[in-house]
Design a protein around this motif. Sequence first.
Motif, PDB file in Angstrom:
ATOM      1  N   ILE A 107      50.016 -42.259  -8.981  1.00 30.84           N
ATOM      2  CA  ILE A 107      48.940 -42.604  -8.058  1.00 30.84           C
ATOM      3  C   ILE A 107      49.485 -42.649  -6.641  1.00 30.84           C
ATOM      4  O   ILE A 107      50.557 -43.216  -6.390  1.00 30.84           O
ATOM      5  CB  ILE A 107      48.313 -43.957  -8.426  1.00 30.84           C
ATOM      6  N   THR A 130      41.989 -39.970 -13.445  1.00 28.42           N
ATOM      7  CA  THR A 130      42.361 -39.816 -12.044  1.00 28.42           C
ATOM      8  C   THR A 130      41.416 -38.853 -11.330  1.00 28.42           C
ATOM      9  O   THR A 130      40.722 -38.046 -11.953  1.00 28.42           O
ATOM     10  CB  THR A 130      43.802 -39.286 -11.890  1.00 28.42           C
ATOM     11  N   SER A 154      46.174 -36.228  -2.765  1.00 32.54           N
ATOM     12  CA  SER A 154      46.011 -37.657  -3.051  1.00 32.54           C
ATOM     13  C   SER A 154      45.546 -37.796  -4.489  1.00 32.54           C
ATOM     14  O   SER A 154      44.524 -37.219  -4.879  1.00 32.54           O
ATOM     15  CB  SER A 154      45.003 -38.288  -2.098  1.00 32.54           C
ATOM     16  N   GLN A 185      44.217 -40.454  -7.069  1.00 32.37           N
ATOM     17  CA  GLN A 185      43.636 -41.789  -7.065  1.00 32.37           C
ATOM     18  C   GLN A 185      43.089 -42.138  -8.437  1.00 32.37           C
ATOM     19  O   GLN A 185      42.705 -41.258  -9.225  1.00 32.37           O
ATOM     20  CB  GLN A 185      42.497 -41.875  -6.035  1.00 32.37           C
ATOM     21  N   GLU A 186      43.028 -43.426  -8.656  1.00 27.50           N
ATOM     22  CA  GLU A 186      42.438 -43.911  -9.899  1.00 27.50           C
ATOM     23  C   GLU A 186      40.944 -43.588  -9.903  1.00 27.50           C
ATOM     24  O   GLU A 186      40.257 -43.815  -8.905  1.00 27.50           O
ATOM     25  CB  GLU A 186      42.658 -45.420 -10.012  1.00 27.50           C
ATOM     26  N   ARG A 219      49.691 -40.624  -2.464  1.00 33.48           N
ATOM     27  CA  ARG A 219      49.765 -39.358  -1.742  1.00 33.48           C
ATOM     28  C   ARG A 219      51.119 -38.722  -1.988  1.00 33.48           C
ATOM     29  O   ARG A 219      52.149 -39.398  -2.039  1.00 33.48           O
ATOM     30  CB  ARG A 219      49.544 -39.568  -0.247  1.00 33.48           C
ATOM     31  N   ALA A 250      37.201 -41.342  -6.589  1.00 39.24           N
ATOM     32  CA  ALA A 250      38.441 -42.055  -6.304  1.00 39.24           C
ATOM     33  C   ALA A 250      38.118 -43.463  -5.814  1.00 39.24           C
ATOM     34  O   ALA A 250      37.147 -43.674  -5.087  1.00 39.24           O
ATOM     35  CB  ALA A 250      39.245 -41.296  -5.262  1.00 39.24           C
ATOM     36  N   LYS A 251      38.950 -44.413  -6.233  1.00 35.97           N
ATOM     37  CA  LYS A 251      38.661 -45.812  -5.910  1.00 35.97           C
ATOM     38  C   LYS A 251      38.533 -46.038  -4.413  1.00 35.97           C
ATOM     39  O   LYS A 251      37.629 -46.749  -3.958  1.00 35.97           O
ATOM     40  CB  LYS A 251      39.756 -46.713  -6.487  1.00 35.97           C
ATOM     41  N   ASP A 252      39.437 -45.430  -3.622  1.00 33.21           N
ATOM     42  CA  ASP A 252      39.354 -45.659  -2.173  1.00 33.21           C
ATOM     43  C   ASP A 252      38.104 -45.047  -1.569  1.00 33.21           C
ATOM     44  O   ASP A 252      37.593 -45.521  -0.551  1.00 33.21           O
ATOM     45  CB  ASP A 252      40.606 -45.130  -1.472  1.00 33.21           C
TER      46      ASP A 252
END
Length: 410
Positions: free
Chosen positions: A98, A58, A126, A128-129, A100, A167-169
């Motif tokens: 995962i 993460t 946040s 995230q993956e 917020r 982070a993926k995003d």
Amino acid sequence: MDKFMESKWFMRILALLLALLLFTSVHDSQSLFKNRKSSAGEATVQMPVVLYYDEENTVVSGVPKTVEVTLSGPNNLVEFAKSSKDFSVYVDLSNAKIGRQRVKLKTKDLSDKLQAKISPSVVEVSVQEKVTVEKPVSAEFNSDLLAEGFEAGQPTVNPKTVKITGAKDIVDQISYVRAALNVNKQINADLTKNAWVQVLDRNLNKLDVSVDPATVDVSVKVNNPSKTVPITVNPTGSEKDGVVIDSISTEPKSVTIYGRSDVLKSIDALTLDVDISKIDKDTDLSVPLKTPKGVNKLDPGSVKVKVKVRDKIEEKKLSNIKVSTEGLDDNYDLEFLSPPDGLVDLNVTGTSQALDNIDEHDFDVFLDLSGLKPGDHDVNIEVKGPNDISWELSSKKAKIRLTEKNQSNA
């Protein structure tokens, strides 16, 4: 009085008074120490935030690097904690899901006799993956850094790709991965330099990701194009009186010019100005070549110039020169039918110096009448004059009439 002071009662009373004084002094000191120890204190300290999370899978964002902690409690403990910072502030996201979420900041290893107020006490984070992608790196190079006249090929990078983790995003927002070649001087040779890799979104904002490797080598090939062109001579100034420039030549007859390709394309010859206003004899000169705009180098930078001169040829007209005769028989009379009165003009050509003082007395214009009998004759007009002069008669032949003197008298 002396006897009283030496008595046992005096000594007993004095000992009692000293004991009372000592007891009072010790009691006051302990009370003062207890008051100091028990007095409340407060202090504020900046503390780093320790983050506990699944670092392998993460990525966490939103956790502040530091927070403000207000400590309150016994003054001595507050001062000690403030100076030693023997406690920590942390956020535990080890089991966070995962997305917020709002989490509370906590303290660890803080004395149970102290109170801690953390600001902010709650933060929105946040989770995230964590993903890793491999992206090609584009090299950037500012051509304005090139020295005048130089050109550069397309810059290259090594390695050509990097691994980007985040982070993926955030990773999904990647639009540009680039490395810019930065130098603080003009470039006139091939160059390789280490450059930081920048990861940007479509608005050229830097993204919070890690890059491996963080730097790459950026290389650029630099060259100085050249072209060989002829040298064209341009005489400037006016010729000196009495001389004519016969020829002007250069050695070498061509020059190699260096500059950008677009500049070289527009140059077909290099003009060399030669001042002839002071030249009155054959002359050898060394003349520097003028570098055209956009050209950074000439080879050679100067040339030898050979100037050959000759005397200036001028014309002069001598008018009404009397044609004389040679070989005329004494028994004959001569009559000029043409030119009238036996007068001719002589157009003479020569150098200024030769013509300065020339006149008709320097020429012998005559007819050779040897062996001619009475009658009409066409006779060549002959001229004798200076060797360094050429001439041309207004009439090359004379038409004459010879008669016997006795006949003419009759």
